[in-house]
Design an enzyme around this catalytic site. Structure first.
Site, PDB file in Angstrom:
ATOM      1  N   ASN A   1      70.244  -4.116   7.617  1.00 52.36           N
ATOM      2  CA  ASN A   1      68.893  -4.456   7.184  1.00 52.36           C
ATOM      3  C   ASN A   1      68.792  -5.951   6.925  1.00 52.36           C
ATOM      4  OD1 ASN A   1      66.344  -3.444   6.786  1.00 52.36           O
ATOM      5  ND2 ASN A   1      66.674  -2.833   4.665  1.00 52.36           N
TER       6      ASN A   1
ATOM      7  N   LYS B   1      60.642  -6.951  12.193  1.00 50.96           N
ATOM      8  CA  LYS B   1      61.139  -5.959  11.237  1.00 50.96           C
ATOM      9  C   LYS B   1      61.206  -6.561   9.832  1.00 50.96           C
ATOM     10  CE  LYS B   1      63.272  -2.132   9.833  1.00 50.96           C
ATOM     11  NZ  LYS B   1      64.632  -1.817  10.319  1.00 50.96           N
TER      12      LYS B   1
ATOM     13  N   ASN C   1      59.726  -5.472   6.057  1.00 49.47           N
ATOM     14  CA  ASN C   1      60.602  -5.353   4.894  1.00 49.47           C
ATOM     15  C   ASN C   1      60.188  -6.244   3.727  1.00 49.47           C
ATOM     16  OD1 ASN C   1      62.250  -3.401   6.018  1.00 49.47           O
ATOM     17  ND2 ASN C   1      63.739  -4.860   6.831  1.00 49.47           N
TER      18      ASN C   1
ATOM     19  N   ASN D   1      59.648  -3.364   0.927  1.00 47.83           N
ATOM     20  CA  ASN D   1      60.846  -3.153   0.105  1.00 47.83           C
ATOM     21  C   ASN D   1      60.704  -3.642  -1.333  1.00 47.83           C
ATOM     22  OD1 ASN D   1      63.603  -2.101   1.467  1.00 47.83           O
ATOM     23  ND2 ASN D   1      62.222  -2.890   3.023  1.00 47.83           N
TER      24      ASN D   1
END
Length: 318
Positions: free
Chosen positions: A118, A198, A202, A206
């Site tokens: 990640n 991506k 995030n 997140n």
């Protein structure tokens, strides 16, 4: 680029560094090409002695499989790791550099390394360490939950995007092996824009879900829109300074699409904070801050989000 589906007759040796949820998920997907585990698909273990360990996999359709995986022990690193043609690094972003450096002395000079974690950042941190080896990068939106140490349940389908970063491209046999066995996987000659895309998802989802202790779907509410918009705007500006042009409108659409599609899910960072584990904030909003500093770009929203996560981590009880 479409997936390659040519059959593999002689599987090449792949070693996985990191037996967490994603590492085990990828193992089970690749194991389909091997017929038996044998000596060609392994994990790097932490114990002194090598061992064969049964791994349980619960698939999306409810079926359960048990496969016996070899974990290479410390005493066998020199012999076994020398034959590794592809090292798949599936540890947390903050573990990549140390974990990779612990095994690099045992790898051959032409071992290809693929980072699958990640966030962003480790690809820059390890460049000097890998010397002349080739490095590829990847990202996956597949969902996996570790039920216990050696039991992984796939919780969601998703895309896996892979591509070259430095050095020679992955050889065609290994590329075909990955793409024909990892679900919905594709190879992209320009992987960095996809990693930034991506990252945009995030940086919004997140930290906010962790800070507000909520599932992803909660972020569809209007009260979060300004923060999400500004966090993504800062990322777009930083990416531009790094030479990558991103379409903010497309990114925002994608963020809200993911919020909708994963409305009932809790983000990985939410789960890390909930279980009082170290988060990957430094590789997500923290990476934006690092690149912003290099270009003297102010990023107050990403900085505030990162600081709030750090404050939550500082409150963990021993």
């Amino acid at each position: 680029m479409p997936s390659i589906s040519s059959p593999q007759t002689t599987p090449r040796q792949i070693t996985i560094l990191g037996a967490g949820a994603i590492g085990q998920l990828i193992y089970h997907q690749l194991a389909k090409a091997y017929q038996q585990t044998g000596e060609r698909l392994n994990f790097i273990g932490k114990e002194a002695h090598s061992a064969v360990i049964p791994l349980t996999f619960s698939a999306l359709d409810g079926k359960q499989f048990i496969r016996h995986a070899k974990f290479i022990g410390l005493e066998d690193y020199a012999l076994q790791l020398a034959h590794t043609e592809l090292l798949l690094v599936c540890v947390k972003a903050y573990q990549v550099k140390a974990a990779l450096n612990s095994v690099l002395p045992y790898l051959s000079a032409d071992t290809h390394i693929l980072l699958l974690h990640n966030g962003m950042g480790p690809h820059l941190d390890v460049q000097a360490d890998i010397v002349n080896r080739s490095l590829s990068l990847g990202t996956t939106s597949q969902g996996a939950l570790r039920v216990d140490r050696y039991h992984v349940k796939q919780t969601g389908a998703g895309l896996t995007q892979l591509g070259p970063f430095i050095g020679a491209e992955l050889n065609e046999e290994l590329k075909a092996l990955l793409l024909s066995n990892i679900d919905q996987s594709t190879w992209h000659t320009d992987i960095l824009p996809l990693l930034w895309q991506k990252l945009a998802i995030n940086v919004a989802i997140n930290p906010l879900t962790a800070i507000h202790d909520c599932p992803n779907g909660e972020l569809a509410k209007s009260e979060y829109r300004d923060t999400i918009n500004r966090a993504v705007s800062e990322l777009v500006e930083v990416a531009s300074a790094d030479g990558l042009t991103l379409d903010k409108t497309v990114l925002m659409e994608r963020v809200y699409q993911v919020i909708g599609l994963t409305a009932q899910n809790f983000s990985s960072m939410h789960q890390d904070v909930y279980h009082q584990r170290q988060t990957e904030i430094d590789a997500i909003n923290g990476f934006v801050l690092k690149r912003a500093k290099a270009h003297h770009i102010p990023t107050p929203v990403n900085r505030a989000l990162a600081q709030q996560i750090k404050q939550l981590e500082a409150k963990y009880t021993a």
